[in-house]
Design a protein around this motif. Structure first.
Motif, PDB file in Angstrom:
ATOM      1  N   PRO A 115       1.069  -1.541  -0.853  1.00 35.37           N
ATOM      2  CA  PRO A 115       0.135   0.112   0.396  1.00 35.37           C
ATOM      3  C   PRO A 115       0.428   1.559   0.059  1.00 35.37           C
ATOM      4  O   PRO A 115       1.882   1.295   0.702  1.00 35.37           O
ATOM      5  N   GLU A 116       0.156   1.993  -0.806  1.00 36.42           N
ATOM      6  CA  GLU A 116       1.001   3.439  -0.567  1.00 36.42           C
ATOM      7  C   GLU A 116       1.602   3.933   0.741  1.00 36.42           C
ATOM      8  O   GLU A 116       0.447   3.784   1.447  1.00 36.42           O
ATOM      9  N   GLY A 173      -4.316  -2.865   3.709  1.00 38.55           N
ATOM     10  CA  GLY A 173      -4.400  -3.040   2.047  1.00 38.55           C
ATOM     11  C   GLY A 173      -3.180  -4.338   1.620  1.00 38.55           C
ATOM     12  O   GLY A 173      -3.745  -5.690   2.816  1.00 38.55           O
ATOM     13  N   TYR A 183      -0.005  -7.327   0.816  1.00 36.53           N
ATOM     14  CA  TYR A 183       0.808  -6.575   0.969  1.00 36.53           C
ATOM     15  C   TYR A 183       1.842  -8.036   0.214  1.00 36.53           C
ATOM     16  O   TYR A 183       1.715  -9.118   1.047  1.00 36.53           O
ATOM     17  N   ALA A 226      -7.789  -0.056  -2.217  1.00 36.56           N
ATOM     18  CA  ALA A 226      -6.530   0.759  -2.716  1.00 36.56           C
ATOM     19  C   ALA A 226      -5.719   0.178  -3.500  1.00 36.56           C
ATOM     20  O   ALA A 226      -5.399   1.104  -4.742  1.00 36.56           O
ATOM     21  N   ASN A 227      -5.069  -0.248  -3.146  1.00 39.19           N
ATOM     22  CA  ASN A 227      -3.708  -1.025  -3.716  1.00 39.19           C
ATOM     23  C   ASN A 227      -4.041  -2.627  -4.531  1.00 39.19           C
ATOM     24  O   ASN A 227      -3.176  -2.688  -5.096  1.00 39.19           O
ATOM     25  N   ALA A 263      -2.877  -2.551  -8.635  1.00 37.77           N
ATOM     26  CA  ALA A 263      -2.250  -2.572  -8.515  1.00 37.77           C
ATOM     27  C   ALA A 263      -1.354  -3.213  -8.180  1.00 37.77           C
ATOM     28  O   ALA A 263       0.075  -4.178  -9.032  1.00 37.77           O
ATOM     29  N   ALA A 264      -1.866  -4.065  -7.002  1.00 40.72           N
ATOM     30  CA  ALA A 264      -0.681  -5.198  -6.547  1.00 40.72           C
ATOM     31  C   ALA A 264      -1.122  -6.486  -7.642  1.00 40.72           C
ATOM     32  O   ALA A 264      -0.479  -7.885  -7.555  1.00 40.72           O
TER      33      ALA A 264
END
Length: 161
Positions: free
Chosen positions: A79-80, A101, A103, A128-129, A132-133
């Motif tokens: 996560p950001e 998030g 990981y 949120a991630n 992207a992950a």
């Protein structure tokens, strides 16, 4: 004398609960780094369990159960604002997870053989991630293992608030 003992017991109990309460707010999950899956010995080079779900502030201890393994975060799968980690070979590492998030992590020498895993931290903003992950390119057997992990995640229900 009986009421005095009861009062002392009550006060001592109350104090003990007050002191213990903060410790209960956080927990630690253990992930073993293994040469063989304990449930399926045909699977080699694994984290057990490979998916864990924790709460913000919890920690995960990556235990060096078998030799030649480590735990390291995967670029693009945090996560950001989350901190990356890179444990040493043959050493346990305790990683805090403060931010909700997804990981992704790996064993550096065995990532291509599929020794990867996922920590999911529940809470507001956890999704949120995710995209992207899921979009991070994986190599070798890790690509197939990540397909399996993401399929398991799709079946899970989360506390997002």
């Amino acid at each position: 004398m009986t009421s005095r003992m009861t009062r002392r017991f009550f006060l001592a109990s109350t104090a003990a609960v007050s002191v213990a309460r903060p410790a209960l707010a956080q927990s630690q999950t253990v992930v073993e780094m293994l040469n063989k899956d304990p449930d399926n010995p045909r699977l080699r080079m694994v984290f057990s369990p490979r998916i864990v779900v924790v709460q913000p502030g919890d920690t995960v201890k990556f235990a060096a159960t078998d030799p030649s393994h480590n735990s390291a975060s995967i670029d693009g799968m945090l996560p950001e604002g989350a901190e990356a980690w890179n444990g040493k070979i043959n050493e346990e590492i305790v990683v805090p997870f403060p931010t909700p998030g997804f990981y992704g992590y790996k064993c550096t020498p065995h990532a291509a053989t599929g020794m990867v895993g996922l920590v999911i931290v529940e809470g507001a903003g956890m999704m949120a991630n995710l995209e992207a992950a899921q979009g991070v390119k994986q190599r070798g057997r890790a690509a197939k293992v990540w397909e399996e992990i993401w399929a398991e995640v799709a079946e899970m229900e989360f506390a997002t608030s």
